[in-house]
Enzyme design. Structure first.
Site, PDB file in Angstrom:
ATOM      1  CG  ASP A   1       4.807   0.940   5.023  1.00 31.54           C
ATOM      2  OD1 ASP A   1       5.739   1.758   4.964  1.00 31.54           O
ATOM      3  OD2 ASP A   1       4.752   0.008   5.849  1.00 31.54           O
TER       4      ASP A   1
ATOM      5  N   GLY B  75       0.801  -1.223   0.000  1.00 27.63           N
ATOM      6  CA  GLY B  75       0.000   0.000   0.000  1.00 27.63           C
ATOM      7  C   GLY B  75       0.827   1.263   0.000  1.00 27.63           C
TER       8      GLY B  75
HETATM    9  N1  AR6 Z   1      -0.701   7.796  -1.870  1.00 31.97           N
HETATM   10  C1  AR6 Z   1      -1.749   8.018  -1.048  1.00 31.97           C
HETATM   11  N2  AR6 Z   1      -2.533   7.032  -0.591  1.00 31.97           N
HETATM   12  C2  AR6 Z   1      -2.256   5.765  -0.976  1.00 31.97           C
HETATM   13  C3  AR6 Z   1      -1.181   5.441  -1.813  1.00 31.97           C
HETATM   14  C4  AR6 Z   1      -0.362   6.527  -2.271  1.00 31.97           C
HETATM   15  N3  AR6 Z   1       0.686   6.328  -3.064  1.00 31.97           N
HETATM   16  N4  AR6 Z   1      -1.175   4.102  -2.012  1.00 31.97           N
HETATM   17  C5  AR6 Z   1      -2.223   3.591  -1.329  1.00 31.97           C
HETATM   18  N5  AR6 Z   1      -2.889   4.600  -0.701  1.00 31.97           N
HETATM   19  P1  AR6 Z   1      -2.856   0.830   3.151  1.00 31.97           P
HETATM   20  P2  AR6 Z   1      -3.498   0.487   6.024  1.00 31.97           P
HETATM   21  C6  AR6 Z   1      -4.102   4.569   0.155  1.00 31.97           C
HETATM   22  O1  AR6 Z   1      -3.270  -0.553   2.824  1.00 31.97           O
HETATM   23  O2  AR6 Z   1      -4.889   0.119   5.706  1.00 31.97           O
HETATM   24  C7  AR6 Z   1       0.883  -1.826   4.596  1.00 31.97           C
HETATM   25  O3  AR6 Z   1       1.338  -3.027   4.054  1.00 31.97           O
HETATM   26  C8  AR6 Z   1      -5.043   3.413   0.009  1.00 31.97           C
HETATM   27  O4  AR6 Z   1      -5.954   3.658  -1.077  1.00 31.97           O
HETATM   28  O5  AR6 Z   1      -1.640   1.386   2.529  1.00 31.97           O
HETATM   29  O6  AR6 Z   1      -3.242   1.475   7.111  1.00 31.97           O
HETATM   30  C9  AR6 Z   1       1.570  -1.486   5.920  1.00 31.97           C
HETATM   31  O7  AR6 Z   1       2.886  -1.932   5.970  1.00 31.97           O
HETATM   32  C10 AR6 Z   1      -5.781   3.448   1.342  1.00 31.97           C
HETATM   33  O8  AR6 Z   1      -6.898   4.319   1.287  1.00 31.97           O
HETATM   34  O9  AR6 Z   1      -2.674   1.039   4.755  1.00 31.97           O
HETATM   35  C11 AR6 Z   1       0.691  -2.173   6.921  1.00 31.97           C
HETATM   36  O10 AR6 Z   1       1.055  -3.513   7.078  1.00 31.97           O
HETATM   37  C12 AR6 Z   1      -4.765   4.041   2.296  1.00 31.97           C
HETATM   38  O11 AR6 Z   1      -3.675   4.477   1.490  1.00 31.97           O
HETATM   39  C13 AR6 Z   1      -0.682  -2.074   6.333  1.00 31.97           C
HETATM   40  O12 AR6 Z   1      -0.486  -1.968   4.916  1.00 31.97           O
HETATM   41  C14 AR6 Z   1      -4.242   3.092   3.349  1.00 31.97           C
HETATM   42  O13 AR6 Z   1      -4.089   1.787   2.798  1.00 31.97           O
HETATM   43  C15 AR6 Z   1      -1.394  -0.829   6.816  1.00 31.97           C
HETATM   44  O14 AR6 Z   1      -2.724  -0.863   6.347  1.00 31.97           O
END
Ligand code: AR6
Length: 340
Positions: free
Chosen positions: A34, A32
């Site tokens: 991260d 994601g």
């Molecule tokens: N810019 C902005 N937002 C984004 C981007 C980006 N480049 N890419 C994704 N999103 P997630 P969580 C959005 O899954 O639910 C990771 O593996 C996405 O659409 O990134 O907090 C970590 O290491 C969503 O709305 O984070 C943890 O293990 C939002 O970011 C776990 O995922 C959050 O999605 C954390 O899960």
């Protein structure tokens, strides 16, 4: 007070003092947002994170931004959604608060947040948006050192959720996931207890919830009985729900409830317009429903929405309980309120 902006975009490209990362407790990268941040910042970010000794859920830690345009990355760990009864909301609010506190302590003036926990961690987007917005707004009221906060939405659903929330609009979503089913079941318990106990008594209310409105029963109705459930959100709070069942030419409106504190906000009209448009999509000519004869408020409400009383129905619903209802009907061809 600082300016709050809602944008759609990739957070790694923003030109701000700090971007927030939705990390996990190891702080050693992941998927994601991260993954995107680590890729854009380069290997040095991982090396800096290795020195931090992880991070607790709800807390935050800072590193430089390395190859990013942003000077800093504030890493926070959102809660994994687990039904909502495990302090998830508190934890999510804490992520926003702690990140802003670090920003404030380090003279950061512009900061961008992703929609923490709404990806892999499964937090319902409507509720997450409300918590994020409310927490940030509250923090900013006595932290004038922060000049701009950006909510950087990546997916269309989060963007429209934030936009609708600030415009005070109701949102209606189709109930599909186990999380959404749980939210409906919770609402049903609240609504049935506050509303039906004086009409049918506590014992029958408990029986109805257990057999027809528990998460298990709702899941079964959706899966095997072709019922459609919809959640009504207002200001990102679950505020009511709808259950419909197509029956040939008619659409049977099985359940349509708004919680007490949200009545009078126009949600009934919005809900009905939604039901009418769904009925039209399904090719139905009328919406039918039944209402308990002693349920004076609902009878009045449906009358006001244009439904006509068409008779009555008495039926055994099990365990010695009997349903004694009026039947009502809204002919949608001749009486269609316009969409709002
Ligand atoms: N810019 C902005 N937002 C984004 C981007 C980006 N480049 N890419 C994704 N999103 P997630 P969580 C959005 O899954 O639910 C990771 O593996 C996405 O659409 O990134 O907090 C970590 O290491 C969503 O709305 O984070 C943890 O293990 C939002 O970011 C776990 O995922 C959050 O999605 C954390 O899960």
């Amino acid at each position: 007070m600082a300016k709050i902006e809602i944008i759609r975009g990739d957070i790694t490209r923003l030109n701000v003092d700090a971007i927030v990362n939705a990390a996990n407790r190891s702080l050693l990268g992941g998927g994601g947002v991260d993954g995107a941040i680590h890729r854009a910042a380069g290997q040095e970010l991982l090396e800096a994170c290795e020195l931090l000794n992880g991070c607790d859920t709800g807390d935050a830690k800072m590193t430089p931004g390395f190859k990013l345009t942003a000077k800093h990355v504030i890493h926070t760990v959102g809660p994994v959604w687990n039904g909502g009864k495990n302090r998830e909301k508190e934890m999510l609010a804490s992520c926003y608060r702690q990140s802003l506190q670090i920003a404030s302590n380090n003279s950061i003036r512009t900061i961008a947040f992703p929609n923490i926990s709404t990806g892999v961690y499964g937090f319902p987007k409507q509720e997450a948006a409300f918590i994020a917005y409310e927490t940030v707004q509250l923090f900013l009221t006595d932290h004038s050192e922060i000049e701009k906060v950006i909510f950087c939405c990546f997916d269309e659903e989060n963007l429209s959720t934030y936009n609708n929330m600030v415009c005070n609009k109701a949102i209606i979503i189709s109930v599909q996931s186990a999380t959404e089913i749980e939210i409906v079941a919770d609402l049903a318990t609240t609504i049935w207890n506050e509303y039906y106990v004086p009409i049918i008594g506590k014992e029958q209310v408990n029986y109805m919830i257990k057999n027809f409105q528990s998460a298990e029963a709702i899941g079964r109705q959706i899966k095997t009985e072709k019922q459609e459930y919809y959640l009504i959100y207002h200001l990102a709070e679950p505020s009511g729900y709808i259950c419909i069942k197509p029956t040939g030419d008619d659409l049977f409106l099985s359940k349509f409830y708004i919680i007490k504190e949200k009545r009078g906000a126009g949600l009934g009209k919005t809900g009905l317009n939604f039901i009418i448009s769904r009925a039209k999509e399904l090719g139905a000519n009328a919406i039918t429903l039944t209402v308990n004869k002693n349920n004076i408020n609902s009878l009045k409400a449906y009358d006001k929405l244009g439904f006509k009383n068409t008779g009555s129905v008495v039926a055994d619903i099990g365990a010695g309980f009997v349903m004694d209802d009026y039947t009502m009907r809204l002919d949608i061809k001749s009486n269609s309120p316009s969409r709002v």
